[in-house]
Design a protein around this motif. Structure first.
Motif, PDB file in Angstrom:
ATOM      1  N   THR A  20     -33.729 -18.383 -46.553  1.00 27.94           N
ATOM      2  CA  THR A  20     -33.088 -19.170 -45.506  1.00 27.94           C
ATOM      3  C   THR A  20     -34.182 -19.850 -44.705  1.00 27.94           C
ATOM      4  O   THR A  20     -35.138 -19.213 -44.278  1.00 27.94           O
ATOM      5  CB  THR A  20     -32.242 -18.286 -44.574  1.00 27.94           C
ATOM      6  N   GLN A  55     -24.337 -14.444 -51.134  1.00 24.64           N
ATOM      7  CA  GLN A  55     -24.255 -15.863 -50.797  1.00 24.64           C
ATOM      8  C   GLN A  55     -25.351 -16.186 -49.791  1.00 24.64           C
ATOM      9  O   GLN A  55     -25.493 -15.495 -48.785  1.00 24.64           O
ATOM     10  CB  GLN A  55     -22.896 -16.191 -50.202  1.00 24.64           C
ATOM     11  N   VAL A  56     -26.088 -17.246 -50.065  1.00 29.56           N
ATOM     12  CA  VAL A  56     -27.199 -17.648 -49.208  1.00 29.56           C
ATOM     13  C   VAL A  56     -26.956 -19.067 -48.728  1.00 29.56           C
ATOM     14  O   VAL A  56     -26.624 -19.944 -49.513  1.00 29.56           O
ATOM     15  CB  VAL A  56     -28.545 -17.589 -49.974  1.00 29.56           C
ATOM     16  N   ASP A  57     -27.107 -19.287 -47.430  1.00 27.07           N
ATOM     17  CA  ASP A  57     -27.110 -20.658 -46.922  1.00 27.07           C
ATOM     18  C   ASP A  57     -28.319 -20.819 -46.009  1.00 27.07           C
ATOM     19  O   ASP A  57     -29.170 -19.936 -45.932  1.00 27.07           O
ATOM     20  CB  ASP A  57     -25.783 -21.064 -46.285  1.00 27.07           C
ATOM     21  N   GLU A  58     -28.411 -21.915 -45.300  1.00 22.22           N
ATOM     22  CA  GLU A  58     -29.635 -22.233 -44.568  1.00 22.22           C
ATOM     23  C   GLU A  58     -29.966 -21.291 -43.422  1.00 22.22           C
ATOM     24  O   GLU A  58     -31.102 -21.264 -42.957  1.00 22.22           O
ATOM     25  CB  GLU A  58     -29.579 -23.665 -44.045  1.00 22.22           C
ATOM     26  N   ASN A  59     -29.011 -20.486 -42.949  1.00 18.50           N
ATOM     27  CA  ASN A  59     -29.280 -19.644 -41.792  1.00 18.50           C
ATOM     28  C   ASN A  59     -28.759 -18.219 -41.917  1.00 18.50           C
ATOM     29  O   ASN A  59     -28.846 -17.461 -40.970  1.00 18.50           O
ATOM     30  CB  ASN A  59     -28.701 -20.298 -40.542  1.00 18.50           C
ATOM     31  N   LYS A  60     -28.209 -17.849 -43.081  1.00 15.26           N
ATOM     32  CA  LYS A  60     -27.706 -16.479 -43.237  1.00 15.26           C
ATOM     33  C   LYS A  60     -27.568 -16.107 -44.704  1.00 15.26           C
ATOM     34  O   LYS A  60     -27.517 -16.966 -45.573  1.00 15.26           O
ATOM     35  CB  LYS A  60     -26.368 -16.308 -42.529  1.00 15.26           C
ATOM     36  N   ASP A  95     -33.615 -17.645 -39.975  1.00 14.68           N
ATOM     37  CA  ASP A  95     -34.217 -18.633 -40.869  1.00 14.68           C
ATOM     38  C   ASP A  95     -35.472 -18.084 -41.542  1.00 14.68           C
ATOM     39  O   ASP A  95     -36.253 -18.825 -42.119  1.00 14.68           O
ATOM     40  CB  ASP A  95     -34.527 -19.930 -40.124  1.00 14.68           C
ATOM     41  N   LYS A 122     -28.555 -12.746 -40.439  1.00 19.23           N
ATOM     42  CA  LYS A 122     -28.780 -14.091 -39.913  1.00 19.23           C
ATOM     43  C   LYS A 122     -30.245 -14.312 -39.598  1.00 19.23           C
ATOM     44  O   LYS A 122     -30.952 -13.388 -39.218  1.00 19.23           O
ATOM     45  CB  LYS A 122     -27.958 -14.307 -38.640  1.00 19.23           C
ATOM     46  N   GLU A 135     -23.734  -9.207 -43.210  1.00 19.29           N
ATOM     47  CA  GLU A 135     -24.267 -10.533 -42.927  1.00 19.29           C
ATOM     48  C   GLU A 135     -25.607 -10.385 -42.231  1.00 19.29           C
ATOM     49  O   GLU A 135     -25.742  -9.635 -41.269  1.00 19.29           O
ATOM     50  CB  GLU A 135     -23.294 -11.304 -42.039  1.00 19.29           C
ATOM     51  N   THR A 164     -34.616 -17.122 -53.546  1.00 13.99           N
ATOM     52  CA  THR A 164     -34.171 -18.038 -52.512  1.00 13.99           C
ATOM     53  C   THR A 164     -34.506 -17.509 -51.128  1.00 13.99           C
ATOM     54  O   THR A 164     -34.930 -16.370 -50.971  1.00 13.99           O
ATOM     55  CB  THR A 164     -32.653 -18.300 -52.654  1.00 13.99           C
TER      56      THR A 164
END
Length: 101
Positions: free
Chosen positions: A43, A3-8, A19, A17, A15, A41
């Motif tokens: 971050t 799982q990728v989101d904007e900061n991790k 950008d 962390k 995990e 992708t």
């Protein structure tokens, strides 16, 4: 499992962390017995720029099923690669082979 989101980036129970993370991975398509989907992708803006370093369209280069790296790769592959490996034949992480920092 990734799982990728904007900061991790979460992969399994790990995990990462920042950008400046880039991630390349492949997963099977649920509606097909033979097709896969590739995801490219990152971050943050820096992570997305780092994705461009990977020459994934080069016919002579190969990548594992999943690789996560950060800006440390600009100085040393050893410190830049955070996670890499192959899913099991059933596409599970449990039966796969991975290395991580």
């Amino acid at each position: 499992p990734v799982q990728v989101d904007e900061n991790k980036i979460m992969v399994g129970n790990k995990e990462y962390k920042g950008d400046d993370l880039a991630c390349l991975l492949v997963r099977p398509r649920l509606d097909s017995k033979i097709a896969c989907v590739g995801a490219i992708t990152g971050t943050g803006v820096e992570g997305m720029e780092l994705v461009n370093l990977a020459q994934y369209f080069d016919q002579y280069l190969g990548f594992p099923d999943v690789v996560i790296y950060n800006s440390g790769i600009l100085k040393s592959d050893e410190k830049g690669i955070k996670f890499a490996g192959y899913f099991g034949n059933d596409w599970s992480m449990d039966k796969g082979e991975f290395i991580s920092q």
